[in-house]
Write an enzyme that holds these catalytic residues in place. Sequence first.
Site, PDB file in Angstrom:
ATOM      1  N   LEU A  41      54.641  44.554 142.960  1.00 55.53           N
ATOM      2  CA  LEU A  41      54.535  43.473 143.939  1.00 55.53           C
ATOM      3  C   LEU A  41      55.860  42.724 143.987  1.00 55.53           C
ATOM      4  O   LEU A  41      56.557  42.638 142.980  1.00 55.53           O
ATOM      5  CB  LEU A  41      53.406  42.513 143.544  1.00 55.53           C
ATOM      6  CG  LEU A  41      51.990  43.063 143.690  1.00 55.53           C
ATOM      7  CD1 LEU A  41      50.996  42.084 143.079  1.00 55.53           C
ATOM      8  CD2 LEU A  41      51.648  43.321 145.149  1.00 55.53           C
ATOM      9  N   GLY A  42      56.180  42.177 145.159  1.00 57.32           N
ATOM     10  CA  GLY A  42      57.423  41.423 145.278  1.00 57.32           C
ATOM     11  C   GLY A  42      58.531  42.210 145.962  1.00 57.32           C
ATOM     12  O   GLY A  42      59.521  41.640 146.408  1.00 57.32           O
ATOM     13  N   GLY A 117      50.602  54.340 150.985  1.00 56.74           N
ATOM     14  CA  GLY A 117      49.749  54.287 152.164  1.00 56.74           C
ATOM     15  C   GLY A 117      50.346  55.060 153.324  1.00 56.74           C
ATOM     16  O   GLY A 117      51.562  55.068 153.510  1.00 56.74           O
ATOM     17  N   THR A 146      56.990  47.788 155.097  1.00 56.31           N
ATOM     18  CA  THR A 146      57.469  48.720 154.080  1.00 56.31           C
ATOM     19  C   THR A 146      58.927  48.511 153.696  1.00 56.31           C
ATOM     20  O   THR A 146      59.443  49.208 152.823  1.00 56.31           O
ATOM     21  CB  THR A 146      57.285  50.172 154.572  1.00 56.31           C
ATOM     22  OG1 THR A 146      57.769  50.259 155.918  1.00 56.31           O
ATOM     23  CG2 THR A 146      55.817  50.562 154.571  1.00 56.31           C
ATOM     24  N   GLY A 147      59.604  47.573 154.339  1.00 53.60           N
ATOM     25  CA  GLY A 147      60.941  47.207 153.880  1.00 53.60           C
ATOM     26  C   GLY A 147      62.025  48.220 154.181  1.00 53.60           C
ATOM     27  O   GLY A 147      61.953  48.978 155.160  1.00 53.60           O
ATOM     28  N   SER A 148      63.051  48.234 153.317  1.00 52.95           N
ATOM     29  CA  SER A 148      64.221  49.070 153.564  1.00 52.95           C
ATOM     30  C   SER A 148      64.802  49.537 152.239  1.00 52.95           C
ATOM     31  O   SER A 148      64.382  49.098 151.166  1.00 52.95           O
ATOM     32  CB  SER A 148      65.271  48.268 154.327  1.00 52.95           C
ATOM     33  OG  SER A 148      65.735  47.196 153.519  1.00 52.95           O
ATOM     34  N   HIS A 445      74.928   8.883 148.040  1.00 54.73           N
ATOM     35  CA  HIS A 445      76.266   8.997 147.457  1.00 54.73           C
ATOM     36  C   HIS A 445      76.146   8.907 145.941  1.00 54.73           C
ATOM     37  O   HIS A 445      75.403   8.079 145.443  1.00 54.73           O
ATOM     38  CB  HIS A 445      77.159   7.864 147.969  1.00 54.73           C
ATOM     39  CG  HIS A 445      78.518   7.873 147.357  1.00 54.73           C
ATOM     40  ND1 HIS A 445      79.481   8.791 147.738  1.00 54.73           N
ATOM     41  CD2 HIS A 445      79.070   7.112 146.369  1.00 54.73           C
ATOM     42  CE1 HIS A 445      80.579   8.566 147.012  1.00 54.73           C
ATOM     43  NE2 HIS A 445      80.342   7.561 146.175  1.00 54.73           N
TER      44      HIS A 445
END
Lengths: 467, 404
Positions: A41-42, A117, A146-148, A445
């Site tokens: 996961l992640g 999947g 599914t990302g890269s 400040h």
Amino acid sequence: MAENIVEADLAIIGGGPGGYVAAIRGAQLGAQVVLIEEDQLGGTCLNRGCIPTKALLETAHEYQKLDTLAQRGIKVAGKELDWAQALAQKDKAVKTLVGGVGYLLQRNQVRVIKGHGQFVDARTLLCRQSDGSESKIQAERIVIATGSQPKGIPVEGIDGQRVLSSTELLNLPSLPQSLAIIGGGAIGVEFASVFHDLGVEVSVIEALPNLLPTMDADLGVFLAKKFSKQGIRVEVNTLVQGLRDIGSSEEIRIKNKDGREQIFQAEYVLLAAGRQANTAGLNLAGIGLNLAAGVIPVNEYLETAINGIYAIGDVIGGIMLAHVASREGIVAVENALGHKVKADYRSVPACIYTHPEIASVGLTEVEASKHYEIAVHRFPFQANGRAVAVDQAEGFVKLVSEQKYGQILGIHLVGPMVTELVGEAGLAVAMESTVEELATTIHAHPTFNEALMEVAHAAIGSPIHNL
Amino acid sequence: MPKLAATMEEGIISCWHKQVGDQVAKGEPIVEVLTGKINAEVESPATGILEQIIAADGALVPVGEAIGVIAESKVALQATPRMKKLANELGIDLAAVVGTGPNGRITEQDLQEHQQEALNADPVKATATARKMAAAEGVSLPGIQGSGVSGRIQKTDVQHALHEETAEKISHLVLDDYEVLPLTGMRKMIGDNMAASAFSAPHVTLTTEVVMDQAVQLRQELREKYRNEAKITFTDFINAVVIKVLQEMPEVNATLEGNEIRRWHKVNLALAVARKKGLIVPVLKNAGRKSLTEISQHTADLVERARADRLTLEEIQGGTFTVSNLGMYDIDGFTPIINPPQAAILGVGRILERAVVVEHEVMVKPTMVLSISFDHRIMDGDAAARFLKRLKYLLENPYQPVVE
């Protein structure tokens, strides 16, 4: 073979920062959610990207800082790096956060299925688990997340043993002597910064005229100068011609746009020349979902050409950043569950964790000048009280605003902690704030973020702490 | 002339609430402006003295042109030291308060009311850039739908409003084969209203023919009699009889509002008026209390102002029954669509010499076709039929009411 059928309102393929956020949002909206993840996961962000690099960046920075302590009157005897311990600290941070994601999913009653999947039809997924068992998931709505993965380049020798991805580099058993980085984008320059600070001899090769080529040009120019001063070799306008393993190291042949060829050696080569969408193995062709330029095309509601199937994050291309994927995950799931929300990319911050840090949000000067009559103002951190006090007075804030109404179009920063300052800048861009609003908001400040107020003062014609 | 709606190009000064020399406060309504559809109050953009009125009542002024001059107040404010101290404590700018005491002196109550108003004011949510753009382009923010978070108006919304306006101007295309007009504004409003009525109210239309010989004669006599006071038209005459029948039959003088059928004691007769830019239906208020000459005078006034775009919002609201008369277009009879939320509408055809059978003989007499469309949710056919029968009877025997 054991096969069971799982029914859900919403199925999500991929548990990265896009997918897991989408799953939680779906559960919050009352849907029964199934999340399929074949690894941890992640996703890339947590396991191989943003988070582990931030852990190592801090280690590298602390290590490098020891050299500067003498001028503050702190004497340090002996300096030694335990690389294995550094990796262990990194792994511990990753494990904590991955566990946290699992806990969140569990508490939101998201069913996580470990495995690969793929589509059977537009409403059915087949999930193969590592133990060989299979599940069929039937869902009315499916989100592809599914990302890269790192993209290869067509260069001789690119498949060599010494050519590493960022994932492999993060897990080297010991620090290399030297490292050549192909690609001067966000990933390339961060790794350059980390490994340089850890004492590695680093070279960065970028095909385009600037480091960080998608960002405002001033940032890349500043960074190239800074890198050169630190002793990092920077070759812009330069293409890699070939790579050759010569036993103890790799020989790299480069050629710049003037035709000048050079050959040098590095123990390892990091390939950081962009990323490509993970679309293989999903059986997209089988359900009639076609790719365009290697990514899954979606409309502004993030729905694909097939009704009920959405796609988010790196797999749809666009801005490949974890926080963009997360936002897209929320947008897609809300649309999948009956809302109507558009993905809005007007205010996407980008952060580069070099030293000094780099960040930006909104339009670059060049982009803005294509659509607006613009004004550009800068404020240097040399004129910022806190930056001087802590001896980090380098870098600047650059404000791009529209002339007629003073709308803040883009803010580009390099300097101390600017990855945190960019949040305020992002709010200003998202809220269509004007330079007057930023200038008249009282800033504490001494803080680094006074620089944002100061640059806005410059934009309305009256910088207080600069001439 | 402020831009009060995205499509507004000009406005008519309806009336000034202030006279030259009057003290005005920022945000105080100072003038009423009539746009295409409505009457709107315009607030003073500044506090001071109304020094000059450039555009007098009734003047037609393009958007952006000056209609008056306000001189920022230099005169001493009418406030006692105690009020000044109180205003200071409450953080109120005294210049923005209108005094109601003697000589315009500011009272404690004025201060309290001013502060309450400030608290109650619901500011328009808009981004800073959207505000500046709207101010620069003369677009009124309250009329714009915001697309941002919590409905905040963004720059694109202002641009859209501007663009819509330009689109309306340029999309009137004349092509070789046809002309293109956008379905917007008035046309769209009428269309939406009619579609809503046609698709939600089950319409039934009943028709009857009325022999008008006596009515024609009586109207002739009445016109002569009142010729110095009013020009009594057939429409006025028929309307007067309709009003009388409606007073007798409140089941027809009704509206459907939510789950309530309202049978109105007063007759507010709505009159369909054709205009180039689209149908409008001004209302003859409390018509049952009006004499024939008053009906005639007020109708003439409403029609004239309807054609000049000078009706107030109030004058087109509150109708209880509508009459649509197409007699002047040589229409024999038609099936009108109900003007919601009203229960029924009367369609009036032309008066024409037609063959009529009287006691087995064919005679030529002026006749007229009346049709009533009614909402079957509100009443049944017998009520509408009785209404039409009674109306026919009174028109055919117009001298009868005198002895009834």
